[in-house]
Design an enzyme around this catalytic site. Structure first.
Site, short mmCIF file in Angstrom:
data_model
loop_
_atom_site.label_atom_id
_atom_site.label_comp_id
_atom_site.label_asym_id
_atom_site.label_seq_id
_atom_site.Cartn_x
_atom_site.Cartn_y
_atom_site.Cartn_z
N THR A 36 0.82 -1.21 0.00
CA THR A 36 0.00 0.00 0.00
C THR A 36 0.85 1.26 0.00
OG1 THR A 36 -1.78 -1.16 1.10
CG2 THR A 36 -1.80 1.22 1.32
N TYR A 49 -8.07 0.86 -3.80
CA TYR A 49 -6.80 1.26 -4.41
C TYR A 49 -6.07 0.01 -4.87
CZ TYR A 49 -4.79 -0.47 -0.10
OH TYR A 49 -4.45 -1.28 0.94
N THR A 114 1.66 -4.40 4.29
CA THR A 114 1.55 -4.69 5.73
C THR A 114 0.95 -6.06 6.03
OG1 THR A 114 -0.60 -3.60 5.82
CG2 THR A 114 1.32 -2.24 6.32
N ASP A 115 0.23 -6.65 5.06
CA ASP A 115 -0.49 -7.90 5.35
C ASP A 115 0.43 -9.02 5.83
OD1 ASP A 115 -2.79 -6.61 4.60
OD2 ASP A 115 -3.11 -7.73 2.74
N LYS A 187 0.40 -7.70 12.90
CA LYS A 187 -0.64 -6.78 12.39
C LYS A 187 -1.94 -7.15 13.09
CE LYS A 187 -2.76 -4.89 8.24
NZ LYS A 187 -2.91 -4.88 6.79
N GLU A 309 -2.17 -29.50 28.08
CA GLU A 309 -3.29 -30.43 27.88
C GLU A 309 -2.95 -31.51 26.87
OE1 GLU A 309 -7.53 -29.09 27.82
OE2 GLU A 309 -6.59 -27.11 27.85
N1 ASP Z 1 -2.76 -5.59 1.01
C1 ASP Z 1 -1.73 -4.62 1.25
C2 ASP Z 1 -0.40 -5.34 1.26
O1 ASP Z 1 -0.09 -6.04 2.17
C3 ASP Z 1 -1.97 -3.90 2.52
C4 ASP Z 1 -0.91 -2.91 2.92
O2 ASP Z 1 0.17 -2.80 2.38
O3 ASP Z 1 -1.17 -2.20 3.90
O4 ASP Z 1 0.33 -5.19 0.36
#
Ligand code: ASP
Length: 352
Positions: A36, A49, A114-115, A187, A309
Site C-alpha cells: 500500500t 486502491y 503490511t499484510d 498486524k 493439555e
Molecule cells: N494488502 C496490502 C499489502 O499487504 C496492505 C498494505 O500494504 O497495507 O500489500
C-alpha cells in the site's frame, strides 16, 4: 614548519573530538517490494486502491528531506501486494539484503505491504548475516490518500536504519511512530494506521519525526547469531497452517500432507488445542511420515505451553511458545531445511 604540523595535528584532534565520526552520513539502500505504501487510488479520498503502483524512485522523491538523514539509493525487488508474497520473493530479497549489507551500505530499508510484513520480517531476522540495521516499513493508506501515512513512516524507517542504536537489534519494523522487533510484531487491525503491536513484549522503541527513544531488546538469537544466517536454499519446504475450531474435521490435515506439506502448524483453540480426531491423525503422521507438527494458537496473546493439555513428548509435537501461526510457519520452514526432529525444532522455537 613545526608550527604548521602542530596546527594540522591540533585541527584533526578538534575535528575528531567534535563528534565528526559519529555524524558521518550513513548510506542507506532502499529495497522496494510493493504494498500500500506504493499504492494508488483512482481519485484521492476514494475508497479502494491498487497496491504496488509506484516505483522506489517515486517513494524516495515523495520525501525530499529524507536525503538529510542519509545518502540514499533504491532498487525494486518486486512490486506486489504482500498478500502475494512468496518463498521465491523471500529468497530473492534475502539474497539481495545479504549482498547489499556486505558492501559499504550502512543499512537497508525494505518497503513492504503490511499484510504479511511480520512474516517477511521474521524470515529475514533468521537469514540475514549482518549486524547492520534492516528495517521494514509500509503504510495503511495508499500514497495518494488524504493524510497518507507512507511518507512519514518511510522517513522514520530511514532514520532508524541510519541510527547506530539500531545495530545488533535484528530486523525491525517501523510503523506509526513505533519500532518493533521482527519476532514479536503482529498486524492486529484490518485498516487502522495503529495496526502493528508486539502484544507479548511491547515495542523496541518510539520514533517521532526521526527522533528515536530505544527500549531494551530481547536476548533471543537473530541475524548473525542465527544458524540460518546467510542460507540461500533454492526453495523452502512446504508448511501449511490449519485453523482449529469446534467440530474440526481432520480431512484438511490429511489433504495438506498428501499435497506435499512437510510440516503442519495448527492455529489451535486456547493453548494450542484441537479435537481428539485431529490429534490422533497428526500423531500418526508424525510417527509414520516424520511430519513436523507445531501447535500454535488462534488467540492474539499468550504462550502455547508444552505438555499442558496435550502430551507433546508422547506425540512428538512442538509447542510454539510466543509464536503465532504465521511466525511458527516461517521458523518451521527454515527448521525443515536442517531437521524434522521435533526435539531439535523445539529448541529452535525457544532460541529464536
Ligand atoms: N494488502 C496490502 C499489502 O499487504 C496492505 C498494505 O500494504 O497495507 O500489500
Amino acid at each position: 614548519m613545526k608550527l604548521t604540523i602542530g596546527y594540522i595535528f591540533m585541527s584533526i584532534l578538534i575535528f575528531a573530538s567534535s563528534g565528526f565520526a559519529a555524524e558521518k552520513k550513513m548510506k542507506i539502500h532502499i529495497l522496494a517490494t510493493g504494498g500500500t505504501i506504493a499504492g494508488a487510488q483512482m481519485k484521492a479520498g476514494e475508497y479502494g486502491y491498487k497496491s504496488g503502483t509506484f516505483k522506489v524512485e517515486d517513494l524516495i522523491a515523495a520525501v525530499p528531506n529524507m536525503g538529510d538523514l542519509a545518502t540514499l539509493s533504491g532498487e525494486q525487488v518486486a512490486n506486489i501486494g504482500s498478500q502475494d508474497m512468496s518463498d521465491e520473493v523471500w529468497l530473492k530479497l534475502a539474497k539481495r539484503v545479504n549482498e547489499v549489507l556486505k558492501s559499504d551500505a550502512d543499512g537497508v530499508v525494505i518497503t513492504h505491504g503490511t499484510d504479511t510484513m511480520e512474516e517477511t520480517a521474521f524470515f529475514l531476522n533468521l537469514v540475514v548475516k549482518s549486524d547492520k540495521p534492516v528495517v521494514l516499513v509500509g503504510s495503511m493508506r495508499p500514497a495518494t490518500a488524504i493524510s497518507a501515512d507512507g511518507p512519514g513512516n518511510l522517513y522514520n524507517a530511514v532514520a532508524v536504519a541510519a541510527s547506530p542504536g539500531a545495530k545488533k537489534r535484528g530486523v525491525l519494523v517501523v510503523m506509526n511512530d513505533e519500532i518493533h522487533q521482527a519476532r514479536a510484531v503482529e498486524k492486529m487491525n484490518t485498516t487502522n494506521v495503529e495496526t502493528f503491536h508486539s502484544p507479548e513484549r511491547g515495542p523496541e522503541g518510539y520514533i517521532n519525526t526521526g527522533k528515536i527513544a530505544w527500549f531494551e531488546t530481547s536476548s533471543k538469537k537473530h541475524t548473525s547469531g542465527s544458524e540460518f544466517a546467510g542460507a540461500s536454499p533454492k526453495s523452502l519446504p512446504r508448511v501449511d497452517i490449519i485453523y482449529a475450531h469446534s467440530n474440526m474435521s481432520p480431512d484438511l490435515i490429511e489433504s495438506a500432507v498428501k499435497s506435499g506439506a512437510k510440516g503442519i502448524v495448527v492455529a489451535g483453540v486456547g493453548d494450542g488445542n484441537m479435537n481428539q480426531a485431529s490429534l490422533t491423525i497428526l500423531e500418526r503422521l508424525q510417527k509414520k511420515n516424520g511430519l513436523l507438527v507445531i501447535r500454535s494458537t488462534r488467540l492474539p496473546t499468550g504462550l502455547v505451553l508444552r505438555n499442558n493439555e496435550v502430551d507433546d513428548d508422547k506425540a512428538g509435537f512442538v509447542a510454539s511458545g510466543e509464536f503465532n501461526p504465521a511466525k511458527s510457519r516461517v521458523l518451521a520452514q527454515l527448521a525443515l531445511t536442517k531437521t524434522s526432529d521435533p526435539k531439535k525444532v523445539q529448541e529452535m522455537f525457544e532460541k529464536y
